[in-house]
Each structure stands twice: as structure tokens, then as C-alpha cells.
Design an enzyme around this catalytic site. Structure first.
Site, PDB file in Angstrom:
ATOM      1  CG  ASP A 111      -1.666   1.156   1.309  1.00 30.17           C
ATOM      2  OD1 ASP A 111      -1.997   1.980   0.502  1.00 30.17           O
ATOM      3  OD2 ASP A 111      -2.611   1.409   2.417  1.00 30.17           O
ATOM      4  CE  LYS A 139      -5.316  -0.960  -0.681  1.00 26.17           C
ATOM      5  NZ  LYS A 139      -5.820  -0.607   0.855  1.00 26.17           N
ATOM      6  CG  PHE A 160      -9.445  -1.998   4.363  1.00 22.40           C
ATOM      7  CD1 PHE A 160      -8.316  -1.547   4.744  1.00 22.40           C
ATOM      8  CD2 PHE A 160     -10.413  -2.743   4.768  1.00 22.40           C
ATOM      9  CE1 PHE A 160      -7.523  -2.360   5.666  1.00 22.40           C
ATOM     10  CE2 PHE A 160      -9.566  -3.776   5.813  1.00 22.40           C
ATOM     11  CZ  PHE A 160      -8.581  -3.329   6.142  1.00 22.40           C
TER      12      PHE A 160
END
Ligand code: 5GP
Length: 187
Positions: A111, A139, A160
């Protein structure tokens, strides 16, 4: 409640499916072929990052048609929230010395990239011959940190997600697919 929740109820907490079980299977097999070719003639140590990488490790290791060693680390990440803290702490270290080893870190998701960037330098500083990273999911934020993820399963949006090892408050890891957790579950 935990023990009596029906699978359909678990699925209703998921807003949408991002990566299906079949897509995961196909992509993991593709990554395994690339790894076999890249590491031909070299010893390979897979380091799974607990607990999120359990499914990826189980599937990837079985897809690899060659010898591998496996070890595990646990580092702190989100706790029960949904934002990365950037604070990395080793909760469980490797069992073996990795001096001179070709290491492939197997991670569920990248992330902010903070965790993996820290982990990669940490393993390099122990004298590994090489340290590369495989992340099943990536991501867009990951681009902001200079961490080279050699093998990426799927690029996904910033939502999420849970499933395939990824949890929310320790639940949903056992979903065989990756899905976006409905906002009402944590907002
Ligand atoms: P990073 O340091 O790259 O921001 O975060 C890495 C860790 O945060 C991952 O190993 C994972 O545990 C957690 N994480 C990041 N994004 C998500 C997400 O969408 N869902 C879940 N369940 N965990 C996430």
C-alpha cells in the site's frame, strides 16, 4: 456470534469482488513460472510475511516446481484500523541466518510501501545475496515510495480490501477471493 456466522452473511459484508478465486489461481501460476525461470540454478528462500501472506505462500509454494526453503516473519502493520502507521516492529523474526541467500519476500499487499521498503533493507543488511519482493496486490500509493516490487499479482484501487489472507480485525482472511469491505463495517 463468530462461530455461527453463515458464509452468505460474511459475503454480504463485501461491497464488491476485486479479484476472483480463479484469477488468483491463474496469476499465481504465472508468477511461479517467472520465478522458476529467474531463479534457475539458484537456491531460493521464500520469506512469508505473517499473517497476510499465508494464502499466497501456500499457493505459490505449491505452484513452484522446484526446491524452495520457507521462513516467516511477522511485522506490525495496521492493528485493527485501516490506515498504515509506517511504524514497523518485528514481532517474529526469521528462524535462520540468511547470509548469502537469494531471498524472495512474499507479501499480501503493498500500500504505502513503508513496510516492505523497511523489510527489504532489513534483510539486505543481514548479508542476503539478493532480496526481491512479490506482492499479490499493489495499490497506487505504492508508487510514492521507492520500493521495487519485482512480482506483482494485481494492481488494485485504493479501497480497503479483505480476503485471501487479508483481514479486518482478524476476520475475512479465509475468503478465497479479494473483495472490498463494505464501508459500514468500519466507518
Ligand atoms: P504499507 O506499509 O505498504 O502501507 O502496508 C502494508 C501492510 O498493510 C500490509 O501488509 C497489510 O497488512 C496492510 N494493508 C494495506 N492495505 C490493506 C488493505 O487494503 N486491506 C488489509 N486488510 N490490509 C492492508
Amino acid at each position: 456470534m463468530r462461530g455461527t456466522v453463515e458464509l452468505s452473511v460474511v459475503h454480504s459484508d463485501i461491497e464488491k469482488m476485486i479479484v476472483t478465486e480463479d484469477e488468483l489461481k491463474v496469476r499465481v501460476a504465472e508468477l511461479a513460472r517467472a520465478i522458476e525461470s529467474d531463479y534457475d540454478g539458484r537456491d531460493l528462500l521464500l520469506v512469508g510475511v505473517l499473517k497476510g501472506a499465508i494464502m499466497a505462500m501456500a499457493d505459490l509454494s505449491r505452484a513452484l516446481q522446484r526446491h524452495i526453503d520457507m521462513d516467516w516473519m511477522a511485522v506490525s502493520s495496521y492493528g485493527s484500523g485501516t490506515k498504515s502507521s509506517g511504524v514497523v516492529r518485528i514481532l517474529k523474526d526469521l528462524d535462520r541466518d540468511i547470509t548469502g541467500r537469494d531471498v524472495l519476500i512474499v507479501e499480501d499487499i503493498v500500500d504505502s510501501g513503508l513496510t516492505l521498503s523497511w523489510l527489504k533493507s532489513n534483510l539486505e543488511s543481514r548479508g542476503a545475496k539478493s532480496v526481491e519482493i512479490l506482492a499479490i496486490l499493489r495499490k497506487p500509493e505504492a508508487a510514492k515510495v521507492d520500493v521495487n516490487v519485482k512480482y506483482v499479482g494485481f494492481n488494485i484501487p485504493t479501497d480497503f480490501v479483505v480476503g485471501y489472507g487479508l483481514d479486518f480485525d482478524e476476520k475475512y482472511r479465509n475468503l478465497p477471493f479479494v473483495g472490498v469491505l463494505a464501508k459500514h463495517m468500519y466507518a
